[in-house]
Design a protein around this motif. Structure first.
Motif, PDB file in Angstrom:
ATOM      1  N   THR A 126       0.812  -1.206   0.000  1.00 18.46           N
ATOM      2  CA  THR A 126       0.000   0.000   0.000  1.00 18.46           C
ATOM      3  C   THR A 126       0.850   1.262   0.000  1.00 18.46           C
ATOM      4  O   THR A 126       1.931   1.301   0.600  1.00 18.46           O
ATOM      5  CB  THR A 126      -0.947   0.030   1.215  1.00 18.46           C
ATOM      6  OG1 THR A 126      -1.785   1.190   1.152  1.00 18.46           O
ATOM      7  CG2 THR A 126      -0.180   0.035   2.520  1.00 18.46           C
ATOM      8  N   HIS A 127       0.388   2.281  -0.707  1.00 17.20           N
ATOM      9  CA  HIS A 127       0.905   3.645  -0.614  1.00 17.20           C
ATOM     10  C   HIS A 127      -0.179   4.542  -1.198  1.00 17.20           C
ATOM     11  O   HIS A 127      -1.291   4.075  -1.475  1.00 17.20           O
ATOM     12  CB  HIS A 127       2.255   3.796  -1.326  1.00 17.20           C
ATOM     13  CG  HIS A 127       2.251   3.454  -2.794  1.00 17.20           C
ATOM     14  ND1 HIS A 127       1.902   4.354  -3.783  1.00 17.20           N
ATOM     15  CD2 HIS A 127       2.554   2.287  -3.443  1.00 17.20           C
ATOM     16  CE1 HIS A 127       2.010   3.782  -4.967  1.00 17.20           C
ATOM     17  NE2 HIS A 127       2.395   2.515  -4.800  1.00 17.20           N
ATOM     18  N   ASP A 128       0.107   5.819  -1.379  1.00 15.90           N
ATOM     19  CA  ASP A 128      -0.955   6.728  -1.833  1.00 15.90           C
ATOM     20  C   ASP A 128      -0.586   7.489  -3.091  1.00 15.90           C
ATOM     21  O   ASP A 128      -1.146   8.554  -3.374  1.00 15.90           O
ATOM     22  CB  ASP A 128      -1.334   7.705  -0.710  1.00 15.90           C
ATOM     23  CG  ASP A 128      -0.202   8.658  -0.342  1.00 15.90           C
ATOM     24  OD1 ASP A 128       0.927   8.486  -0.852  1.00 15.90           O
ATOM     25  OD2 ASP A 128      -0.451   9.585   0.467  1.00 15.90           O
ATOM     26  N   ASP A 129       0.347   6.958  -3.877  1.00 14.83           N
ATOM     27  CA  ASP A 129       0.826   7.660  -5.063  1.00 14.83           C
ATOM     28  C   ASP A 129       0.310   6.968  -6.323  1.00 14.83           C
ATOM     29  O   ASP A 129       0.772   5.885  -6.680  1.00 14.83           O
ATOM     30  CB  ASP A 129       2.357   7.668  -5.058  1.00 14.83           C
ATOM     31  CG  ASP A 129       2.947   8.530  -6.161  1.00 14.83           C
ATOM     32  OD1 ASP A 129       2.222   8.858  -7.119  1.00 14.83           O
ATOM     33  OD2 ASP A 129       4.143   8.874  -6.070  1.00 14.83           O
ATOM     34  N   PRO A 130      -0.633   7.572  -7.047  1.00 13.48           N
ATOM     35  CA  PRO A 130      -1.217   6.923  -8.224  1.00 13.48           C
ATOM     36  C   PRO A 130      -0.458   7.165  -9.527  1.00 13.48           C
ATOM     37  O   PRO A 130      -0.911   6.741 -10.589  1.00 13.48           O
ATOM     38  CB  PRO A 130      -2.604   7.562  -8.301  1.00 13.48           C
ATOM     39  CG  PRO A 130      -2.379   8.952  -7.796  1.00 13.48           C
ATOM     40  CD  PRO A 130      -1.335   8.842  -6.721  1.00 13.48           C
ATOM     41  N   ALA A 131       0.685   7.850  -9.475  1.00  9.91           N
ATOM     42  CA  ALA A 131       1.447   8.162 -10.692  1.00  9.91           C
ATOM     43  C   ALA A 131       2.447   7.050 -10.991  1.00  9.91           C
ATOM     44  O   ALA A 131       3.121   6.556 -10.085  1.00  9.91           O
ATOM     45  CB  ALA A 131       2.169   9.494 -10.535  1.00  9.91           C
ATOM     46  N   HIS A 132       2.560   6.678 -12.252  1.00  6.65           N
ATOM     47  CA  HIS A 132       3.499   5.618 -12.640  1.00  6.65           C
ATOM     48  C   HIS A 132       4.936   5.962 -12.267  1.00  6.65           C
ATOM     49  O   HIS A 132       5.653   5.149 -11.670  1.00  6.65           O
ATOM     50  CB  HIS A 132       3.443   5.377 -14.144  1.00  6.65           C
ATOM     51  CG  HIS A 132       2.245   4.652 -14.622  1.00  6.65           C
ATOM     52  ND1 HIS A 132       2.029   3.315 -14.358  1.00  6.65           N
ATOM     53  CD2 HIS A 132       1.191   5.070 -15.361  1.00  6.65           C
ATOM     54  CE1 HIS A 132       0.888   2.937 -14.921  1.00  6.65           C
ATOM     55  NE2 HIS A 132       0.361   3.988 -15.533  1.00  6.65           N
ATOM     56  N   LEU A 133       5.382   7.174 -12.656  1.00  5.83           N
ATOM     57  CA  LEU A 133       6.799   7.483 -12.543  1.00  5.83           C
ATOM     58  C   LEU A 133       7.264   7.569 -11.092  1.00  5.83           C
ATOM     59  O   LEU A 133       8.236   6.917 -10.702  1.00  5.83           O
ATOM     60  CB  LEU A 133       7.128   8.773 -13.297  1.00  5.83           C
ATOM     61  CG  LEU A 133       7.573   8.593 -14.754  1.00  5.83           C
ATOM     62  CD1 LEU A 133       6.523   7.857 -15.578  1.00  5.83           C
ATOM     63  CD2 LEU A 133       7.905   9.933 -15.395  1.00  5.83           C
ATOM     64  N   THR A 141      13.566   1.665  -5.745  1.00  4.78           N
ATOM     65  CA  THR A 141      14.592   2.175  -4.831  1.00  4.78           C
ATOM     66  C   THR A 141      14.270   1.921  -3.363  1.00  4.78           C
ATOM     67  O   THR A 141      15.171   1.962  -2.530  1.00  4.78           O
ATOM     68  CB  THR A 141      14.782   3.692  -5.005  1.00  4.78           C
ATOM     69  OG1 THR A 141      13.621   4.387  -4.507  1.00  4.78           O
ATOM     70  CG2 THR A 141      15.011   4.067  -6.472  1.00  4.78           C
ATOM     71  N   GLY A 142      12.972   1.719  -3.055  1.00  3.18           N
ATOM     72  CA  GLY A 142      12.581   1.614  -1.662  1.00  3.18           C
ATOM     73  C   GLY A 142      12.569   2.956  -0.955  1.00  3.18           C
ATOM     74  O   GLY A 142      12.580   3.016   0.275  1.00  3.18           O
ATOM     75  N   GLN A 143      12.524   4.049  -1.732  1.00  5.65           N
ATOM     76  CA  GLN A 143      12.505   5.397  -1.170  1.00  5.65           C
ATOM     77  C   GLN A 143      11.502   6.251  -1.944  1.00  5.65           C
ATOM     78  O   GLN A 143      11.290   6.033  -3.142  1.00  5.65           O
ATOM     79  CB  GLN A 143      13.885   6.050  -1.289  1.00  5.65           C
ATOM     80  CG  GLN A 143      15.018   5.293  -0.629  1.00  5.65           C
ATOM     81  CD  GLN A 143      15.085   5.534   0.869  1.00  5.65           C
ATOM     82  OE1 GLN A 143      14.126   6.016   1.480  1.00  5.65           O
ATOM     83  NE2 GLN A 143      16.201   5.190   1.481  1.00  5.65           N
ATOM     84  N   PRO A 144      10.878   7.237  -1.293  1.00  4.84           N
ATOM     85  CA  PRO A 144       9.968   8.136  -2.013  1.00  4.84           C
ATOM     86  C   PRO A 144      10.707   8.905  -3.097  1.00  4.84           C
ATOM     87  O   PRO A 144      11.888   9.221  -2.968  1.00  4.84           O
ATOM     88  CB  PRO A 144       9.457   9.081  -0.918  1.00  4.84           C
ATOM     89  CG  PRO A 144       9.723   8.370   0.379  1.00  4.84           C
ATOM     90  CD  PRO A 144      10.943   7.547   0.151  1.00  4.84           C
ATOM     91  N   ALA A 145       9.998   9.197  -4.174  1.00  2.00           N
ATOM     92  CA  ALA A 145      10.588   9.970  -5.268  1.00  2.00           C
ATOM     93  C   ALA A 145      10.829  11.409  -4.833  1.00  2.00           C
ATOM     94  O   ALA A 145      10.160  11.920  -3.919  1.00  2.00           O
ATOM     95  CB  ALA A 145       9.666   9.937  -6.482  1.00  2.00           C
ATOM     96  N   PRO A 146      11.774  12.109  -5.463  1.00  2.00           N
ATOM     97  CA  PRO A 146      12.000  13.522  -5.128  1.00  2.00           C
ATOM     98  C   PRO A 146      10.742  14.369  -5.297  1.00  2.00           C
ATOM     99  O   PRO A 146      10.512  15.298  -4.527  1.00  2.00           O
ATOM    100  CB  PRO A 146      13.093  13.942  -6.125  1.00  2.00           C
ATOM    101  CG  PRO A 146      13.802  12.683  -6.471  1.00  2.00           C
ATOM    102  CD  PRO A 146      12.738  11.617  -6.455  1.00  2.00           C
ATOM    103  N   VAL A 147       9.929  14.044  -6.314  1.00  4.54           N
ATOM    104  CA  VAL A 147       8.640  14.717  -6.508  1.00  4.54           C
ATOM    105  C   VAL A 147       7.563  13.643  -6.460  1.00  4.54           C
ATOM    106  O   VAL A 147       7.534  12.738  -7.296  1.00  4.54           O
ATOM    107  CB  VAL A 147       8.589  15.472  -7.854  1.00  4.54           C
ATOM    108  CG1 VAL A 147       7.248  16.192  -7.988  1.00  4.54           C
ATOM    109  CG2 VAL A 147       9.746  16.455  -7.969  1.00  4.54           C
ATOM    110  N   LEU A 148       6.674  13.737  -5.487  1.00  5.18           N
ATOM    111  CA  LEU A 148       5.655  12.715  -5.281  1.00  5.18           C
ATOM    112  C   LEU A 148       4.448  12.941  -6.190  1.00  5.18           C
ATOM    113  O   LEU A 148       4.192  14.062  -6.645  1.00  5.18           O
ATOM    114  CB  LEU A 148       5.208  12.717  -3.824  1.00  5.18           C
ATOM    115  CG  LEU A 148       6.295  12.426  -2.789  1.00  5.18           C
ATOM    116  CD1 LEU A 148       5.739  12.575  -1.373  1.00  5.18           C
ATOM    117  CD2 LEU A 148       6.882  11.035  -2.987  1.00  5.18           C
ATOM    118  N   LYS A 149       3.740  11.849  -6.471  1.00  2.13           N
ATOM    119  CA  LYS A 149       2.500  11.889  -7.241  1.00  2.13           C
ATOM    120  C   LYS A 149       2.692  12.641  -8.558  1.00  2.13           C
ATOM    121  O   LYS A 149       1.880  13.485  -8.940  1.00  2.13           O
ATOM    122  CB  LYS A 149       1.376  12.512  -6.407  1.00  2.13           C
ATOM    123  CG  LYS A 149       1.102  11.753  -5.113  1.00  2.13           C
ATOM    124  CD  LYS A 149      -0.013  12.364  -4.284  1.00  2.13           C
ATOM    125  CE  LYS A 149      -0.223  11.557  -2.999  1.00  2.13           C
ATOM    126  NZ  LYS A 149      -1.286  12.124  -2.143  1.00  2.13           N
TER     127      LYS A 149
END
Length: 471
Positions: A126-133, A141-149
């Protein structure tokens, strides 16, 4: 450093005799240096862990094969069937019983159903980011992207390193092969403004840890790993002359030294020469050495042969191989329309065949206990089916994945979803937890930090270890 499907050495000619290298010579020498991969310092890692009081597992996996189902497989139509849900949720597929009593999966995963005693199925990702990239970045990476969603932000130097880049830094291969190989392409989505998914390279560790990309269709009988095959007119003796050229060029590459660091540049150069000149290294990439029976078992398609290549590479000492679902021209597992036909006819059959063959093959070769196999996408699909086109939309709030081998507890389901597979009902698992558990099972110090190119510290993981999944 990434590799494109281009044979950099084709058409090389004799070098001119002069003190100043020609443009052709610079390009040729650069092509050779491009084959190298940065190597980390394993002793430094162990010393850091000891000084920090970090406990590493007494038994660790030697390798990981990460199967990235780019696009987002539907949890409801693969690993988390809901046969009692309304028709607009459950869809047209039926569950099938498996080798483990009480565990059911989609009927179209018929081969995998006979191997659930080797799997840990996670049904509460589970997470809350619906964007592919950006969610692809988190998965790899197991880490949040620099820009989320965001589907607008392409790869950047701010990205976290791919798991393969971390392994390349912390557990460099001593086999003469790269520590991190990805295939058959860099995951890219044509509908995303940012295009290529971030998190597929060395990120803040630097380009020395980008890994090696094996591009192209590995099922093509004419396929070969570009850059590792010497042209007919280039023997090893002539290759040695290029070594001298590279030494001459060293003094003219101050900018490259500043960007990579002198030590990393030397690794690029020496590793490139080592790989090109080693017949044993080139042999590891030779699928023709596999029997026709084995190649058929994996599936004579681009995904099946990529997974077979992954097995060959870990067998030869590569610690992490990432297989990205290939460019099928139909948006991959991103089944916004015609979900059920796409899954039944195009997606599940090759995935089922390749994963099942891999598990069986690793076990027969005595490698499953020391090789983690991960199978996961960046998110799941909506519980409700889109009425007008029988599709399912993006749904990051609950989805499924698989871990197997390499110290993972087999024959189990971890976590549960609610009655419509919309949200976790127990034991939620983030992409960070998924990745951290892999790193821990490989014996890496997940509480440790590494320095980026500006000497700033970064934790290598931000999730928790799922000890219940480990033997």
């Amino acid at each position: 450093m990434s590799f494109k499907n281009t044979n950099h050495l084709t058409g090389c000619h004799a070098f001119r005799r002069s003190n100043r290298p020609s443009r052709r010579q610079v390009l040729q020498a650069g092509a050779i240096s491009a084959l190298g991969l940065g190597m980390g310092d394993l002793q430094s890692r162990l010393a850091h862990a000891e000084q920090s009081g970090i406990q590493l597992p007494s038994k660790r996996a030697k390798a990981c094969i990460f199967l990235f189902m780019w696009g987002g497989p539907s949890q409801l139509d693969t690993l988390d069937m809901k046969p009692d849900a309304p028709a607009e949720v459950r869809g047209t597929f039926n569950p099938t019983s498996t080798k483990v009593p009480g565990i059911q999966i989609c009927e179209h995963f018929s081969q995998l159903a006979t191997m659930t005693d080797k799997l840990a199925i996670i049904r509460s990702l589970t997470h809350d980011d619906p964007a592919h990239l950006s969610s692809g970045h988190a998965t790899l990476t197991g880490q949040p992207a620099p820009v989320l969603k965001s589907d607008k932000d392409p790869p950047s130097a701010k990205d976290s390193p791919h798991l393969g880049a971390l392994v390349s830094k912390l557990r460099p291969s001593d086999s003469g092969l790269p520590s991190f190989v990805a295939m058959p392409w860099k995951a890219f989505h044509p509908a995303a403004p940012g295009g290529e998914a971030p998190g597929q390279h060395g990120g803040w560790l630097g380009s020395a840890y980008d890994g090696m990309l094996l591009g192209g269709d590995l099922n093509d009988p004419n396929w070969h790993p570009q850059g590792l095959t010497l042209p007919a007119d280039i023997g090893l003796q002539r290759l040695e002359s290029r070594v001298e050229l590279l030494k001459m060029l060293d003094g003219q590459r101050a900018s490259l030294h500043r960007s990579l660091g002198a030590a990393n540049y030397e690794n690029h150069q020496s590793r490139a020469i080592e790989m090109i000149g080693s017949s044993s290294v080139r042999s590891a990439f030779d699928l023709a050495q596999e029997s026709d029976v084995t190649r058929e078992r994996y599936g004579r398609n681009i995904h099946g042969q990529s997974v077979l290549m992954a097995r060959r590479l870990v067998e030869h000492g590569v610690p992490l191989v990432s297989v990205n679902w290939h460019n099928d021209g139909k948006n991959f597992w991103d089944t916004h329309g015609d979900n059920f036909n796409r899954l039944k006819n195009d997606l599940i059959p090759p995935a089922d065949r390749a994963l099942s063959a891999l598990l069986q093959d690793l076990e027969e070769r005595g490698l499953l206990d020391e090789t983690i196999v991960a199978w996961v996408g960046e998110f799941g699909r909506t519980p409700n089916i889109t009425k007008n086109n029988s599709g399912r939309e993006h749904w990051p709030y609950c989805y499924s994945g698989i871990l197997a081998g390499g110290g993972i507890r087999p024959g189990m389901v971890y976590g549960a979803s609610d009655k419509h597979a919309a949200y976790p009902a127990s034991n939620p698992v983030s992409p960070q937890d998924f990745a951290t558990t892999i790193l821990h099972a490989m014996g890496l110090p997940t509480d440790a930090s590494l320095l980026d190119r500006e000497q700033r510290p970064h934790r290598i993981s931000s999730g928790k270890v799922l000890h219940e999944l480990l033997t």
